[in-house]
Design a protein around this motif. Structure first.
Motif, PDB file in Angstrom:
ATOM      1  N   LYS A  99      37.657  45.883  50.161  1.00 34.59           N
ATOM      2  CA  LYS A  99      38.608  46.517  49.246  1.00 34.59           C
ATOM      3  C   LYS A  99      39.423  45.506  48.457  1.00 34.59           C
ATOM      4  CE  LYS A  99      38.929  50.519  52.290  1.00 34.59           C
ATOM      5  NZ  LYS A  99      39.814  51.375  53.117  1.00 34.59           N
ATOM      6  N   TYR A 100      39.047  44.244  48.551  1.00 35.81           N
ATOM      7  CA  TYR A 100      39.715  43.197  47.775  1.00 35.81           C
ATOM      8  C   TYR A 100      38.698  42.638  46.781  1.00 35.81           C
ATOM      9  CZ  TYR A 100      43.294  43.225  51.437  1.00 35.81           C
ATOM     10  OH  TYR A 100      44.273  43.591  52.317  1.00 35.81           O
ATOM     11  N   TYR A 101      38.908  42.897  45.473  1.00 38.18           N
ATOM     12  CA  TYR A 101      37.949  42.409  44.480  1.00 38.18           C
ATOM     13  C   TYR A 101      38.599  42.402  43.100  1.00 38.18           C
ATOM     14  CZ  TYR A 101      37.405  47.478  43.803  1.00 38.18           C
ATOM     15  OH  TYR A 101      37.648  48.811  43.596  1.00 38.18           O
ATOM     16  N   GLU A 118      42.264  43.787  38.945  1.00 36.96           N
ATOM     17  CA  GLU A 118      42.127  43.290  40.314  1.00 36.96           C
ATOM     18  C   GLU A 118      42.640  44.339  41.300  1.00 36.96           C
ATOM     19  OE1 GLU A 118      43.197  39.316  43.016  1.00 36.96           O
ATOM     20  OE2 GLU A 118      44.083  39.593  41.030  1.00 36.96           O
ATOM     21  N   LYS A 120      43.747  44.910  45.325  1.00 36.40           N
ATOM     22  CA  LYS A 120      44.172  44.162  46.506  1.00 36.40           C
ATOM     23  C   LYS A 120      44.355  45.050  47.730  1.00 36.40           C
ATOM     24  CE  LYS A 120      46.527  40.538  43.878  1.00 36.40           C
ATOM     25  NZ  LYS A 120      47.791  39.791  43.676  1.00 36.40           N
ATOM     26  N   ASN A 121      43.760  46.239  47.692  1.00 37.21           N
ATOM     27  CA  ASN A 121      43.805  47.156  48.838  1.00 37.21           C
ATOM     28  C   ASN A 121      45.184  47.752  49.063  1.00 37.21           C
ATOM     29  OD1 ASN A 121      42.602  48.605  50.932  1.00 37.21           O
ATOM     30  ND2 ASN A 121      43.221  47.104  52.474  1.00 37.21           N
ATOM     31  N   ASP A 126      47.930  46.433  43.009  1.00 35.76           N
ATOM     32  CA  ASP A 126      46.770  46.442  42.125  1.00 35.76           C
ATOM     33  C   ASP A 126      47.182  46.124  40.694  1.00 35.76           C
ATOM     34  OD1 ASP A 126      45.327  47.144  44.303  1.00 35.76           O
ATOM     35  OD2 ASP A 126      45.074  49.253  43.758  1.00 35.76           O
ATOM     36  N   THR A 147      37.279  38.991  46.421  1.00 33.54           N
ATOM     37  CA  THR A 147      38.294  37.952  46.634  1.00 33.54           C
ATOM     38  C   THR A 147      38.644  37.745  48.100  1.00 33.54           C
ATOM     39  OG1 THR A 147      40.014  39.622  46.265  1.00 33.54           O
ATOM     40  CG2 THR A 147      39.317  38.313  44.370  1.00 33.54           C
ATOM     41  N   LYS A 148      38.270  38.697  48.938  1.00 38.83           N
ATOM     42  CA  LYS A 148      38.567  38.550  50.366  1.00 38.83           C
ATOM     43  C   LYS A 148      37.505  39.278  51.151  1.00 38.83           C
ATOM     44  CE  LYS A 148      42.181  39.271  53.842  1.00 38.83           C
ATOM     45  NZ  LYS A 148      43.531  39.819  54.117  1.00 38.83           N
TER      46      LYS A 148
END
Length: 288
Positions: A99-101, A118, A120-121, A126, A147-148
């Motif tokens: 969920k991080y992209y 982006e 960031k969950n 976000d 990203t994670k």
């Protein structure tokens, strides 16, 4: 099992475990990549359908470096950024992807970024700009970068496997140590003969007195076997020499008296046993 054997086993087990982890990690990464590609192709198909295009192709998804994937199309298209955000979110959720992209929409002609956002969950963190404005019809490449990612080492299943492995090794070591300390000389499966307060193990070349082990040389052991088989009887020197100190008829080793002396010293702690020299004849093992 000796300590050296235990350590060898542990090292081998650790090597096998981490080799398995490495191979499993490679399989997991390959599976992850396939899931991402399928999900992005589904997103591309939905974008084309929103453009009333059911004939042009979604080109093969390309995996770039640093967990980045590129989605491209055969023909030009247009879309509203909000619909792209929703499509990506729903597709990734169905595929259980991270969920991080971040997402970048890049123009094919000049490689300029036409739109990006982006995730960031966490909704309040976000970054999703310019929703509601349609991008002009053009050739676009959609790049998604995770990203994670949860690494294989931190994966909960891997942690569980590692925990089971550590528990198994620990129990195995405890079992071996317990077995080592539980074994007592009197429980030894080898056949022994009782001589006074000693236990004589001819196959292992040793005497045992309580917990104390007394090593015997091969010749000492052979001599003691003869005496034990004939307690309180005189064994002639010639007989002892022939049976113990001759090899194929040739005299070998040190003198008989030297071996008898060494054997006598090892038996001296038991007063009920006496190895007597019968002058000019031979020796006798006297057991009270």
């Amino acid at each position: 099992m000796s300590r050296k054997s235990i350590y060898s086993f542990l090292i081998l087990a650790i090597i096998v475990f981490f080799t398995w982890m490495l191979l499993n990690s490679e399989n997991t990464n390959e599976h992850f990549s396939e899931k991402v590609k399928l999900s992005l192709r589904a997103i591309g198909n939905q974008l084309l359908l929103k453009n009333q295009d059911s004939t042009s192709l979604v080109l093969p998804v390309v995996e770039l470096e640093n967990s980045t994937y590129a989605l491209s199309f055969q023909h030009q298209l247009t879309f509203e950024p909000g619909s792209l955000v929703a499509l990506v979110k729903n597709s990734f959720h169905k595929s259980s992807l991270p969920k991080y992209y971040s997402v970048e929409v890049i123009q094919c002609t000049d490689q300029e970024v036409a739109y990006s956002y982006e995730i960031k969950n966490e909704t309040e963190n976000d970054i999703i700009p310019c929703k509601g404005r349609f991008l002009p019809k053009n050739c676009y490449i959609i790049e998604v970068r995770f990203t994670k990612r949860t690494s294989f080492i931190n994966n909960k299943h891997t942690f569980l496997y590692a925990l089971i492995f550590v528990v198994f090794i620990s129990l195995f070591v405890v079992y071996l140590n317990k077995k080592k300390y539980d074994v007592k000389p009197e429980e030894n499966n080898s056949t022994y003969t009782t001589i006074g307060s000693f236990q004589f193990y001819p196959e292992q070349n040793k005497l045992v007195k309580k917990a104390q082990e007394i090593s015997l040389s091969k010749k000492e052991c052979e001599l003691l076997e003869i005496f034990v088989a004939n307690p309180n009887q005189i064994i002639k020197r010639d007989e002892l020499t022939k049976k113990v100190l001759e090899d194929n008829g040739v005299f070998v080793g040190r003198s008989l008296d030297t071996y008898i002396s060494k054997l006598r010293k090892k038996l001296k702690e038991d007063a009920t046993i006496k190895l007597t020299n019968i002058h000019g004849v031979g020796y006798k093992l006297e057991i009270s």
